[in-house]
Write an enzyme that holds these catalytic residues in place. Structure first.
Site, PDB file in Angstrom:
ATOM      1  CB  THR A  40      85.288  44.765  26.392  1.00 11.36           C
ATOM      2  OG1 THR A  40      84.479  45.110  25.277  1.00 11.36           O
ATOM      3  CG2 THR A  40      84.775  45.486  27.609  1.00 11.36           C
ATOM      4  CB  ALA A  46      91.344  45.975  36.497  1.00 14.64           C
ATOM      5  CB  ILE A  47      86.534  46.089  39.892  1.00 10.61           C
ATOM      6  CG1 ILE A  47      87.139  47.492  39.919  1.00 10.61           C
ATOM      7  CG2 ILE A  47      85.931  45.725  41.245  1.00 10.61           C
ATOM      8  CD1 ILE A  47      86.100  48.597  39.949  1.00 10.61           C
ATOM      9  CG  HIS A  49      82.226  44.405  40.191  1.00  6.84           C
ATOM     10  ND1 HIS A  49      82.241  45.678  40.700  1.00  6.84           N
ATOM     11  CD2 HIS A  49      82.509  44.522  38.871  1.00  6.84           C
ATOM     12  CE1 HIS A  49      82.522  46.534  39.729  1.00  6.84           C
ATOM     13  NE2 HIS A  49      82.700  45.855  38.609  1.00  6.84           N
ATOM     14  CB  VAL A 172      83.734  34.948  12.245  1.00  7.20           C
ATOM     15  CG1 VAL A 172      82.497  34.232  11.723  1.00  7.20           C
ATOM     16  CG2 VAL A 172      84.673  33.979  12.942  1.00  7.20           C
ATOM     17  CB  CYS A 437     108.907  57.879  29.687  1.00  3.28           C
ATOM     18  SG  CYS A 437     109.351  56.392  28.788  1.00  3.28           S
TER      19      CYS A 437
HETATM   20  C1  LIG Z   1      84.464  50.862  30.874  1.00  2.15           C
HETATM   21  C2  LIG Z   1      84.327  49.438  31.314  1.00  2.15           C
HETATM   22  C3  LIG Z   1      84.546  49.069  32.648  1.00  2.15           C
HETATM   23  C4  LIG Z   1      84.387  47.757  33.048  1.00  2.15           C
HETATM   24  N1  LIG Z   1      84.739  47.406  34.319  1.00  2.15           N
HETATM   25  C5  LIG Z   1      84.608  46.122  34.718  1.00  2.15           C
HETATM   26  C6  LIG Z   1      85.030  45.728  36.005  1.00  2.15           C
HETATM   27  O1  LIG Z   1      85.631  46.496  36.739  1.00  2.15           O
HETATM   28  N2  LIG Z   1      84.778  44.465  36.399  1.00  2.15           N
HETATM   29  C7  LIG Z   1      84.131  43.568  35.606  1.00  2.15           C
HETATM   30  O2  LIG Z   1      83.861  42.465  36.055  1.00  2.15           O
HETATM   31  N3  LIG Z   1      83.811  43.888  34.330  1.00  2.15           N
HETATM   32  C8  LIG Z   1      84.051  45.139  33.874  1.00  2.15           C
HETATM   33  N4  LIG Z   1      83.745  45.480  32.602  1.00  2.15           N
HETATM   34  C9  LIG Z   1      83.224  44.445  31.703  1.00  2.15           C
HETATM   35  C10 LIG Z   1      84.311  43.519  31.182  1.00  2.15           C
HETATM   36  O3  LIG Z   1      85.418  44.251  30.735  1.00  2.15           O
HETATM   37  C11 LIG Z   1      83.705  42.701  30.048  1.00  2.15           C
HETATM   38  O4  LIG Z   1      82.568  42.050  30.540  1.00  2.15           O
HETATM   39  C12 LIG Z   1      84.653  41.655  29.508  1.00  2.15           C
HETATM   40  O5  LIG Z   1      85.919  42.189  29.226  1.00  2.15           O
HETATM   41  C13 LIG Z   1      84.029  41.072  28.247  1.00  2.15           C
HETATM   42  O6  LIG Z   1      84.907  40.123  27.709  1.00  2.15           O
HETATM   43  P1  LIG Z   1      84.539  39.397  26.376  1.00  2.15           P
HETATM   44  O7  LIG Z   1      85.537  38.330  26.202  1.00  2.15           O
HETATM   45  O8  LIG Z   1      83.103  38.990  26.411  1.00  2.15           O
HETATM   46  O9  LIG Z   1      84.623  40.519  25.254  1.00  2.15           O
HETATM   47  P2  LIG Z   1      85.908  41.153  24.555  1.00  2.15           P
HETATM   48  O10 LIG Z   1      87.040  41.305  25.476  1.00  2.15           O
HETATM   49  O11 LIG Z   1      85.435  42.387  23.851  1.00  2.15           O
HETATM   50  O12 LIG Z   1      86.303  40.060  23.491  1.00  2.15           O
HETATM   51  C14 LIG Z   1      85.566  39.864  22.295  1.00  2.15           C
HETATM   52  C15 LIG Z   1      86.556  39.500  21.220  1.00  2.15           C
HETATM   53  O13 LIG Z   1      85.860  39.120  20.060  1.00  2.15           O
HETATM   54  C16 LIG Z   1      86.594  39.562  18.937  1.00  2.15           C
HETATM   55  N5  LIG Z   1      85.689  39.589  17.789  1.00  2.15           N
HETATM   56  C17 LIG Z   1      84.630  40.417  17.578  1.00  2.15           C
HETATM   57  N6  LIG Z   1      84.043  40.145  16.398  1.00  2.15           N
HETATM   58  C18 LIG Z   1      84.742  39.120  15.841  1.00  2.15           C
HETATM   59  C19 LIG Z   1      84.630  38.411  14.620  1.00  2.15           C
HETATM   60  N7  LIG Z   1      83.693  38.695  13.727  1.00  2.15           N
HETATM   61  N8  LIG Z   1      85.530  37.422  14.371  1.00  2.15           N
HETATM   62  C20 LIG Z   1      86.511  37.106  15.255  1.00  2.15           C
HETATM   63  N9  LIG Z   1      86.661  37.775  16.426  1.00  2.15           N
HETATM   64  C21 LIG Z   1      85.786  38.759  16.721  1.00  2.15           C
HETATM   65  C22 LIG Z   1      87.095  40.933  19.378  1.00  2.15           C
HETATM   66  O14 LIG Z   1      88.184  41.390  18.607  1.00  2.15           O
HETATM   67  C23 LIG Z   1      87.444  40.669  20.834  1.00  2.15           C
HETATM   68  O15 LIG Z   1      88.794  40.315  21.000  1.00  2.15           O
HETATM   69  C24 LIG Z   1      83.944  46.778  32.133  1.00  2.15           C
HETATM   70  C25 LIG Z   1      83.761  47.136  30.799  1.00  2.15           C
HETATM   71  C26 LIG Z   1      83.986  48.448  30.400  1.00  2.15           C
HETATM   72  C27 LIG Z   1      83.874  48.801  28.967  1.00  2.15           C
END
Ligand SMILES: Cc1cc2nc3c(=O)[nH]c(=O)nc-3n(C[C@H](O)[C@H](O)[C@H](O)COP(=O)(O)OP(=O)(O)OC[C@H]3O[C@@H](n4cnc5c(N)ncnc54)[C@H](O)[C@@H]3O)c2cc1C
Length: 476
Positions: A40, A46-47, A49, A172, A437
């Protein structure tokens, strides 16, 4: 035996790893994909908030407002692009003005600084391209924009510099409880650890269920976007939201830290957690919804479209706690928006949880909080350019014509901590292929450089995810 295994190298895993590297702990981060920030974290708005949207007294509200305040110094320490440009939620009817008032009230309870409701005249002075039938807006000066994957990459570089290990291509697949601690299984390894931090994004419920009774489910909520050329980047000066709905903050129009224009996302609950495909139908919806914000968005300047998937939990809030029936196993789950904004505060919060379980932690006396970004050749003075080419002629060879990226920058991106291994990994670190491009000119050269620097065959270099092969063999 490790002290902490972090599962998932997104923005939350990255912040937690870097925060833990302040202490004398053996920490490893396991990532199923072939690069960090590939979930994700690579596809969102990329905001940063301001924090008026989250339900008062929720984890989301508390950590968003706290996290927002931390962005200036963290992005300075890690040399990551961040701009505190402010945001507007705009209203086109009296009903929407009521929503704006509600958001303002929530923002006051959440202790968001500087919130103001402004009238049409003031709004149009700041945002002249907004449709003229707007009535007013909620202005939040503390909102900002950041490079989300740049931040995640910088965090990992810095965490590794301070002793954290990273293991890519390590999904995992199972976890065993030991008498004291856990054994974590990937296809190729078995790793013993005292504590686990589950940052697996849309898969966090599956990881939780490997050691504890099911407590929550994660539904992927997909959102699709258009990215427009830098020529369209000044259509708005701030982040411009429409009024939120029950399931999303609505379609947003905003500049990116690199000067492009971003338009999206929609919100669609889907079944397949890995599905980040775009569709004509949803993109057309995004297009028509955004035209309500401004009918001057030049959609003929779209350079790409993409989708991301929110990890939406059935609890309605972030789940950040030790599992009741699995001591030393901490969930960081349901991290949907505003997860990026909250991520610095999530990092600190999780370290406090580990301190509560473990007792006080010994400081890492060698901890270095700073990291420098890759030199962008085109930003150097003429004198500096001559100097760097003299030292390394690869800075004199332009590989990406749209973004003016040199071979020297690409080589640096490959050889850093958590360095790039894929074409898009290079793109996320130094931007070849991000321009007009979209890699049409530079992609073959980036593939050649990756193959040469990693001592691999060209057919082994993938575009992004694990099976995204580009070349499959020789034609002659
Ligand atoms: C459309 C959209 C718009 C958004 N806009 C905003 C915004 O503007 N501002 C804001 O604050 N937030 C925003 N968010 C939310 C924000 O992007 C997420 O909260 C944040 O990126 C989550 O990060 P994370 O590290 O929890 O998850 P992720 O970035 O998904 O990381 C999880 C990682 O775990 C790994 N993983 C999964 N299963 C396993 C496994 N079994 N073994 C090993 N690795 C594994 C995955 O490959 C991944 O790399 C938005 C989200 C979306 C989808």
């Amino acid at each position: 035996m490790y002290d902490v295994v972090i599962i998932g190298a997104g923005i939350t895993g990255g912040f937690i790893a870097r925060e833990l590297s302040r202490y004398g702990l053996n920490v490893i981060i396991l990532e199923k994909d072939n690069d960090i920030a590939n979930g994700t974290t690579k596809a969102n708005s990329a905001i940063v908030h301001a924090g008026y949207d989250a339900k008062p007294h929720s984890m989301k509200a508390k950590l968003n407002v706290e996290g927002n305040k931390m962005f200036d110094y963290i992005c300075e320490e890690l040399d990551v692009p961040f701009k505190r440009i402010g945001s507007h939620v705009i209203a086109f009817s009296n009903e929407e003005m009521v929503i704006i008032n509600e958001l303002y009230e929530k923002g006051i309870i959440n202790k968001v600084p500087g919130l103001r409701i402004i009238d049409k005249v003031e709004l149009l002075q700041k945002e002249p391209n907004i449709n003229e039938n707007v009535l007013g807006a909620l202005y939040a000066p503390t909102a900002g924009i950041v490079g989300p994957w740049e931040l995640a990459i910088a965090l990992m570089e810095n965490a590794m510099e301070n002793g954290v290990e990273l293991m890519l291509n390590s999904e995992v697949i199972n976890i065993d409880k030991l008498e004291s601690g856990y054994k974590v299984y990937t296809k190729d390894n078995e790793i013993k650890t005292r504590y686990i931090v589950n940052c697996a994004g849309v898969h966090a419920d599956e990881i939780h269920n490997m050691v504890a009774a099911p407590k929550f489910t994660i539904t992927p909520r997909r959102g699709q976007y258009f990215l427009l050329d830098k020529k369209a980047g000044n259509i708005v000066n701030t982040v411009v939201f429409q009024c939120p709905t029950k399931i999303s903050k609505g379609v947003v129009v905003l500049p990116t830290v690199h000067g492009n224009l971003l338009v999206g996302p929609d919100a669609e609950d889907i079944e397949d957690k890995r599905n980040t495909e775009t569709s004509d139908e949803r993109l057309n919806y995004v297009k028509s919804a955004s035209m309500r914000t401004s009918n001057k968005i030049p959609f003929n300047k779209v350079i790409t479209s993409f989708a991301g998937s929110r990890a939406s939990s059935d609890t309605g809030d972030f789940i950040i706690k030790e599992a009741e029936d699995a001591k030393g196993f901490i969930d960081v789950a349901g991290i949907e928006s505003p997860g990026l904004s909250a991520s610095p505060a999530i990092g600190k919060y999780v370290v406090e949880l580990i301190k509560e379980i473990h007792g006080n932690l010994k400081e890492n006396s060698k901890f270095n909080s700073t990291r420098k970004r890759i030199i962008h050749f085109m930003e150097l003075s003429e004198e500096e350019k001559h100097e760097i080419i003299k030292r390394d002629p690869r800075y004199g060879r332009i590989i990406c014509r749209c973004e003016n990226i040199t071979e020297g920058e690409i080589v640096d991106a490959i050889h850093r901590n958590a360095g790039a291994r894929t074409v898009d990994g290079v793109k996320r670190r130094v931007r070849p292929g991000s321009g007009r491009c979209q890699g049409g000119f530079c992609q073959p050269r980036v593939i050649e450089i990756l193959a040469r620097e990693l001592n691999k065959d060209i057919t082994e270099i993938v575009k992004d995810g694990l099976n995204s092969n580009i070349a499959i063999g020789k034609t002659k």
